[in-house]
Design a protein around this motif. Sequence first.
Motif, PDB file in Angstrom:
ATOM      1  N   MET A 135       2.310  36.906-139.563  1.00 26.58           N
ATOM      2  CA  MET A 135       2.439  38.354-139.522  1.00 26.58           C
ATOM      3  C   MET A 135       1.497  38.997-138.503  1.00 26.58           C
ATOM      4  SD  MET A 135       4.905  39.094-141.253  1.00 26.58           S
ATOM      5  CE  MET A 135       5.139  40.710-141.850  1.00 26.58           C
ATOM      6  N   ASP A 136       0.562  38.222-137.989  1.00 23.76           N
ATOM      7  CA  ASP A 136      -0.330  38.781-136.967  1.00 23.76           C
ATOM      8  C   ASP A 136       0.444  39.172-135.709  1.00 23.76           C
ATOM      9  OD1 ASP A 136      -2.576  38.571-138.511  1.00 23.76           O
ATOM     10  OD2 ASP A 136      -3.132  36.575-137.751  1.00 23.76           O
ATOM     11  N   TYR A 137       1.504  38.417-135.412  1.00 22.95           N
ATOM     12  CA  TYR A 137       2.276  38.737-134.211  1.00 22.95           C
ATOM     13  C   TYR A 137       2.982  40.079-134.345  1.00 22.95           C
ATOM     14  CZ  TYR A 137       6.274  36.968-136.852  1.00 22.95           C
ATOM     15  OH  TYR A 137       7.228  36.754-137.802  1.00 22.95           O
ATOM     16  N   VAL A 138       3.376  40.443-135.551  1.00 20.15           N
ATOM     17  CA  VAL A 138       4.033  41.747-135.751  1.00 20.15           C
ATOM     18  C   VAL A 138       3.040  42.869-135.504  1.00 20.15           C
ATOM     19  CG1 VAL A 138       5.154  43.247-137.438  1.00 20.15           C
ATOM     20  CG2 VAL A 138       5.709  40.806-137.376  1.00 20.15           C
ATOM     21  N   SER A 139       1.842  42.755-136.057  1.00 25.42           N
ATOM     22  CA  SER A 139       0.844  43.804-135.858  1.00 25.42           C
ATOM     23  C   SER A 139       0.372  43.848-134.408  1.00 25.42           C
ATOM     24  CB  SER A 139      -0.352  43.602-136.791  1.00 25.42           C
ATOM     25  OG  SER A 139      -1.006  42.382-136.509  1.00 25.42           O
ATOM     26  N   ALA A 140       0.483  42.730-133.688  1.00 22.61           N
ATOM     27  CA  ALA A 140       0.111  42.714-132.279  1.00 22.61           C
ATOM     28  C   ALA A 140       1.200  43.328-131.401  1.00 22.61           C
ATOM     29  CB  ALA A 140      -0.177  41.286-131.825  1.00 22.61           C
ATOM     30  N   LEU A 141       2.446  43.246-131.817  1.00 23.90           N
ATOM     31  CA  LEU A 141       3.555  43.756-131.005  1.00 23.90           C
ATOM     32  C   LEU A 141       3.913  45.204-131.294  1.00 23.90           C
ATOM     33  CD1 LEU A 141       5.986  40.717-130.955  1.00 23.90           C
ATOM     34  CD2 LEU A 141       4.559  41.554-129.104  1.00 23.90           C
ATOM     35  N   VAL A 142       3.557  45.725-132.447  1.00 26.15           N
ATOM     36  CA  VAL A 142       3.959  47.082-132.811  1.00 26.15           C
ATOM     37  C   VAL A 142       3.386  48.136-131.848  1.00 26.15           C
ATOM     38  CG1 VAL A 142       3.745  48.870-134.586  1.00 26.15           C
ATOM     39  CG2 VAL A 142       4.499  46.575-135.203  1.00 26.15           C
ATOM     40  N   PRO A 143       2.092  48.151-131.543  1.00 24.41           N
ATOM     41  CA  PRO A 143       1.595  49.207-130.639  1.00 24.41           C
ATOM     42  C   PRO A 143       2.250  49.216-129.258  1.00 24.41           C
ATOM     43  CG  PRO A 143      -0.231  48.197-131.807  1.00 24.41           C
ATOM     44  CD  PRO A 143       0.981  47.370-132.108  1.00 24.41           C
ATOM     45  N   PRO A 144       2.439  48.071-128.580  1.00 21.19           N
ATOM     46  CA  PRO A 144       3.113  48.127-127.282  1.00 21.19           C
ATOM     47  C   PRO A 144       4.566  48.588-127.380  1.00 21.19           C
ATOM     48  CG  PRO A 144       1.970  46.032-127.527  1.00 21.19           C
ATOM     49  CD  PRO A 144       1.897  46.721-128.832  1.00 21.19           C
ATOM     50  N   VAL A 145       5.245  48.194-128.433  1.00 20.15           N
ATOM     51  CA  VAL A 145       6.642  48.607-128.593  1.00 20.15           C
ATOM     52  C   VAL A 145       6.718  50.109-128.834  1.00 20.15           C
ATOM     53  CG1 VAL A 145       8.674  48.401-130.078  1.00 20.15           C
ATOM     54  CG2 VAL A 145       7.439  46.347-129.359  1.00 20.15           C
ATOM     55  N   VAL A 146       5.851  50.630-129.670  1.00 14.72           N
ATOM     56  CA  VAL A 146       5.831  52.072-129.934  1.00 14.72           C
ATOM     57  C   VAL A 146       5.511  52.835-128.659  1.00 14.72           C
ATOM     58  CG1 VAL A 146       4.611  53.903-131.181  1.00 14.72           C
ATOM     59  CG2 VAL A 146       5.301  51.825-132.380  1.00 14.72           C
ATOM     60  N   MET A 147       4.541  52.357-127.897  1.00 16.12           N
ATOM     61  CA  MET A 147       4.191  53.040-126.650  1.00 16.12           C
ATOM     62  C   MET A 147       5.330  52.959-125.639  1.00 16.12           C
ATOM     63  SD  MET A 147       0.207  53.252-126.373  1.00 16.12           S
ATOM     64  CE  MET A 147       0.306  53.485-124.696  1.00 16.12           C
TER      65      MET A 147
END
Length: 59
Positions: A1-13
């Motif tokens: 699940m660390d990969y999800v929390s790592a990918l969320v900010p760039p995707v949102v931006m």
Amino acid sequence: MDYVSALVPPVVMAVFFVGVIRVIVKTQGGANKAKEDAAVDAVLARADGARRAPAGPDA
């Protein structure tokens, strides 16, 4: 699940950035373009006139 929390900010931006670019592109031109261009021309003419005007009685 660390990969999800790592990918969320760039995707949102990225989604936000695409939205901003779409708004900028959609607001270019259209019915208000002539009015906006006239307002910019008036400001530039006023600034140019102020720069060329004498500074005052001591000039």
